[in-house]
Design a protein around this motif. Structure first.
Motif, PDB file in Angstrom:
ATOM      1  N   LEU A   4       0.831  -1.160  -0.135  1.00 21.29           N
ATOM      2  CA  LEU A   4       0.188  -0.046  -0.008  1.00 21.29           C
ATOM      3  C   LEU A   4       1.040   1.300   0.107  1.00 21.29           C
ATOM      4  O   LEU A   4       1.682   1.645   1.035  1.00 21.29           O
ATOM      5  N   HIS A   5       0.737   2.034  -0.947  1.00 18.27           N
ATOM      6  CA  HIS A   5       1.591   3.282  -1.235  1.00 18.27           C
ATOM      7  C   HIS A   5       3.013   3.149  -1.351  1.00 18.27           C
ATOM      8  O   HIS A   5       3.852   3.874  -0.770  1.00 18.27           O
ATOM      9  N   ALA A   6       3.451   1.985  -1.798  1.00 15.39           N
ATOM     10  CA  ALA A   6       4.918   1.756  -1.912  1.00 15.39           C
ATOM     11  C   ALA A   6       5.051   2.702  -3.060  1.00 15.39           C
ATOM     12  O   ALA A   6       4.720   2.640  -4.216  1.00 15.39           O
ATOM     13  N   CYS A   7       6.389   3.561  -2.942  1.00 22.16           N
ATOM     14  CA  CYS A   7       6.524   4.399  -4.170  1.00 22.16           C
ATOM     15  C   CYS A   7       6.995   4.103  -5.197  1.00 22.16           C
ATOM     16  O   CYS A   7       8.034   3.163  -5.155  1.00 22.16           O
ATOM     17  N   ASP A   8       6.502   4.340  -6.493  1.00 23.17           N
ATOM     18  CA  ASP A   8       7.124   4.381  -7.807  1.00 23.17           C
ATOM     19  C   ASP A   8       7.350   2.909  -7.917  1.00 23.17           C
ATOM     20  O   ASP A   8       6.330   2.162  -7.940  1.00 23.17           O
ATOM     21  N   THR A   9       8.386   2.503  -8.509  1.00 23.44           N
ATOM     22  CA  THR A   9       8.780   0.902  -8.848  1.00 23.44           C
ATOM     23  C   THR A   9       8.570   0.021  -7.720  1.00 23.44           C
ATOM     24  O   THR A   9       8.944  -1.098  -7.551  1.00 23.44           O
ATOM     25  N   ALA A  10       8.847   0.557  -6.226  1.00 21.74           N
ATOM     26  CA  ALA A  10       8.738  -0.291  -5.336  1.00 21.74           C
ATOM     27  C   ALA A  10       7.172  -0.994  -5.280  1.00 21.74           C
ATOM     28  O   ALA A  10       7.266  -2.324  -5.074  1.00 21.74           O
ATOM     29  N   THR A  11       6.089  -0.498  -5.906  1.00 18.40           N
ATOM     30  CA  THR A  11       4.951  -1.337  -6.153  1.00 18.40           C
ATOM     31  C   THR A  11       5.411  -2.351  -6.949  1.00 18.40           C
ATOM     32  O   THR A  11       4.741  -3.521  -6.905  1.00 18.40           O
ATOM     33  N   ASP A  12       6.195  -2.164  -8.084  1.00 19.34           N
ATOM     34  CA  ASP A  12       6.505  -3.253  -9.124  1.00 19.34           C
ATOM     35  C   ASP A  12       7.692  -4.433  -8.364  1.00 19.34           C
ATOM     36  O   ASP A  12       7.166  -5.624  -8.671  1.00 19.34           O
ATOM     37  N   ASP A  13       8.256  -4.127  -7.573  1.00 17.90           N
ATOM     38  CA  ASP A  13       9.193  -5.026  -6.772  1.00 17.90           C
ATOM     39  C   ASP A  13       8.309  -5.880  -5.826  1.00 17.90           C
ATOM     40  O   ASP A  13       8.428  -6.941  -5.907  1.00 17.90           O
ATOM     41  N   ALA A  14       7.183  -5.141  -5.238  1.00 21.51           N
ATOM     42  CA  ALA A  14       6.293  -6.086  -4.394  1.00 21.51           C
ATOM     43  C   ALA A  14       5.580  -7.055  -5.344  1.00 21.51           C
ATOM     44  O   ALA A  14       5.266  -8.343  -5.024  1.00 21.51           O
ATOM     45  N   ILE A  15       4.989  -6.546  -6.340  1.00 19.79           N
ATOM     46  CA  ILE A  15       4.066  -7.365  -7.209  1.00 19.79           C
ATOM     47  C   ILE A  15       5.120  -8.472  -7.967  1.00 19.79           C
ATOM     48  O   ILE A  15       4.493  -9.732  -7.763  1.00 19.79           O
ATOM     49  N   TYR A  16       6.278  -8.259  -8.168  1.00 21.44           N
ATOM     50  CA  TYR A  16       7.104  -9.219  -8.431  1.00 21.44           C
ATOM     51  C   TYR A  16       7.356 -10.389  -7.462  1.00 21.44           C
ATOM     52  O   TYR A  16       7.418 -11.731  -7.658  1.00 21.44           O
ATOM     53  N   LYS A  17       7.564 -10.009  -6.296  1.00 19.79           N
ATOM     54  CA  LYS A  17       7.449 -11.061  -5.177  1.00 19.79           C
ATOM     55  C   LYS A  17       6.385 -11.624  -5.143  1.00 19.79           C
ATOM     56  O   LYS A  17       6.528 -13.064  -4.854  1.00 19.79           O
ATOM     57  N   GLY A  18       5.286 -11.149  -5.216  1.00 21.79           N
ATOM     58  CA  GLY A  18       4.006 -12.071  -4.971  1.00 21.79           C
ATOM     59  C   GLY A  18       3.894 -12.916  -6.235  1.00 21.79           C
ATOM     60  O   GLY A  18       3.407 -13.994  -5.840  1.00 21.79           O
ATOM     61  N   LEU A  19       4.425 -12.508  -7.554  1.00 19.24           N
ATOM     62  CA  LEU A  19       4.223 -13.324  -8.624  1.00 19.24           C
ATOM     63  C   LEU A  19       5.128 -14.716  -8.205  1.00 19.24           C
ATOM     64  O   LEU A  19       4.746 -15.728  -8.581  1.00 19.24           O
ATOM     65  N   MET A  20       6.339 -14.334  -7.887  1.00 20.59           N
ATOM     66  CA  MET A  20       7.325 -15.512  -7.860  1.00 20.59           C
ATOM     67  C   MET A  20       6.861 -16.214  -6.647  1.00 20.59           C
ATOM     68  O   MET A  20       7.277 -17.633  -6.886  1.00 20.59           O
TER      69      MET A  20
END
Length: 384
Positions: free
Chosen positions: A256-272
Motif C-alpha cells: 500500500l502506497h509503496a513509492c514508484d517502482t517499489a510497487t512493481d518490486d512487491a508485485i514481482y515478489k508476489g508473482l514469484m
C-alpha cells in the motif's frame, strides 16, 4: 422449459448439499433494460432458506426473496427474456450457462471459483471491524485514553474501516482453515498492518502471521515495540528493502502506497511466490512518465501537465494489471476510499485463478499501449 433443467437441478442439489455459493446473471440481451446483472444468494429468513435476487439496475439496486421453486421460475423468465448467460457457483464446481440468439442453451463446467460460502443472514447488521478498545489504536494515536477516535485521525479511521471491508470480501475465496502468511511491503507506520492483524486474529480468529517490510529502521523499531505491547505475537516488522526480502511463502502480498517502482518490486515478489492474493495501492508513478519525458505525444489529452500525470498513472497501473493477468490472476482496479480522504485511493487487486489466460492477446494489449504512448518498457516487465 426443459433446456434449463440441468441448471435448476444443479441449483437444488447445491442448496441441499450445503455447497451453494451464489448465482449470477450477465450479458443482457438489450442495454435498454438498464439491468446489467442479477445476483442471487441464499438467505435465512425466520429459519427458512430463500433465494434473494439483487437486480443491479444502472441507477439503483432492488432485492426480492423467493422460495427455491419460485426462484427457478424467475430464473427461467430472466434467461428467456433478458439475459444470455448465467453462472452457478458452488464449492464443487462452477456451472456456466449460455443462451444463443435462437434460445439454444449450452452448459460448461469449470473448477470452483470459491472455497467458502457466503453468509446466509438476512439484513445482516453492519459488522464491527475495529475494536476501539484495542490498545494499538492508542499507541498509534488514533484513539484517546477514553477509546474515542481523535478528530484529526477521523480520516485515517475511515480509511482503515474501508480497507478491512475490502480485505473481508477478498478473503472470502481463500481457505482460511490453514495458516496463512501475509507480507505487507512498505508498511510504514503500520496503521493498516496493525488493524489487519487485530481484525483477522482477534476478531475473526484466523490463524495468520503478518510480516511488515519497511526500509526505515526507526519505524520498524517503533512498530515492533507496539506489536509487543499489544500482545500481537504473530506480527513482526523487518528493516529491509523490498527487493532483498527472500521468502517464497507468501499467501497474501500487500503493498500500500509503496513509492514508484517499489510497487512493481512487491508485485514481482508476489508473482514469484504464487501468492493467492496481491493487493496494491500504487503511489508516485514516475517510471513511465520520466521515460517519455520530452517525447512528443499525439494525444491531445497529454497536452496539459495535470492530464498527462493522470494519464500515465492509468497506463502504468493498466500494464501492471495486464501483467498480473498473464500470470493467471483475475484483476480489479477500483477506488477504495473517497479522494476527499486521500488522493492515494486506487487499489489494484490480483486474485489467483485456475483458469488459463490468453497470454498472446494480453501481450498484444501491452505492446499496443506502449507503442501508442512511445513507452520503451515497464519496470515490472524488466523484473520478469
Amino acid at each position: 422449459m426443459n433446456e434449463f433443467g440441468q441448471l435448476f437441478q444443479a441449483l437444488k442439489e447445491a442448496i441441499s448439499n450445503d455447497n451453494f455459493v451464489k448465482l449470477t446473471l450477465s450479458k443482457p440481451i438489450s442495454k435498454s433494460f438498464n439491468l446489467p446483472n442479477v445476483y442471487v444468494r441464499l438467505v435465512n429468513i425466520k429459519n427458512q432458506k430463500q433465494l434473494q435476487f439483487t437486480y443491479r439496475y444502472n441507477t439503483n439496486d432492488q432485492t426480492k426473496n423467493y422460495t427455491v421453486d419460485e426462484a427457478c421460475e424467475e430464473l427461467e423468465t430472466l434467461l428467456l427474456e433478458k439475459f444470455k448467460a448465467a453462472t452457478l457457483f458452488t464449492l464443487e464446481s462452477d456451472l456456466l450457462v449460455m443462451i444463443s440468439k435462437k434460445k439454444k442453451v449450452s452448459y460448461r463446467t469449470t473448477a470452483p471459483s470459491f472455497k467458502n460460502k457466503l453468509p446466509e443472514i438476512h439484513d445482516k447488521p453492519k459488522e464491527k471491524r475495529i475494536n476501539l478498545s484495542s490498545s494499538y489504536l492508542q499507541f498509534l494515536g488514533i484513539t484517546d485514553k477514553n477509546n474515542k477516535v481523535i478528530p484529526k485521525m477521523a480520516d485515517k479511521y475511515r480509511q482503515i474501516n474501508k480497507y478491512l471491508e475490502v480485505i473481508e470480501s477478498l478473503i472470502a475465496s481463500l481457505d482460511m482453515n490453514k495458516k496463512l502468511q501475509i507480507v505487507d511491503m512498505g508498511s510504514g507506520k503500520g496503521y493498516l498492518t496493525f488493524a489487519l492483524y487485530d481484525y483477522l486474529v482477534n476478531l475473526k480468529g484466523y490463524n495468520v502471521s503478518i510480516t511488515g517490510i519497511e526500509l526505515r529502521e526507526y519505524l520498524v523499531d517503533y512498530c515492533n515495540d507496539i506489536a509487543k505491547k499489544s500482545g500481537f505475537d504473530q506480527l513482526n516488522f523487518i528493516a529491509q528493502r523490498i527487493q532483498e526480502y527472500d521468502n517464497d511463502k507468501i499467501d497474501i502480498l500487500i503493498a500500500l502506497h509503496a513509492c514508484d517502482t517499489a510497487t512493481d518490486d512487491a508485485i514481482y515478489k508476489g508473482l514469484m511466490a504464487k501468492s493467492e492474493l496481491i493487493i496494491c495501492a500504487p503511489c508516485c508513478h514516475k517510471q513511465v512518465r520520466q521515460q517519455v519525458k520530452g517525447r512528443e505525444q499525439e494525444s491531445p489529452l497529454l497536452k496539459y501537465g495535470i492530464f498527462k500525470e493522470r494519464q500515465f498513472e492509468m497506463i502504468t497501473d493498466t500494464i501492471r494489471a495486464l501483467i498480473l493477468e498473464k500470470f493467471n490472476y483475475n484483476t480489479k482496479v477500483f477506488e477504495f476510499i473517497s479522494s476527499e480522504h486521500t488522493h492515494k485511493n486506487v487499489m489494484l487487486i490480483g486474485s489467483k485463478s485456475s483458469k488459463k489466460k490468453d497470454i498472446e492477446s494480453i501481450d498484444k494489449k501491452i505492446e499496443s499501449l506502449k507503442e501508442l504512448y512511445h513507452i520503451d518498457h515497464h519496470y515490472l516487465e524488466t523484473l520478469l
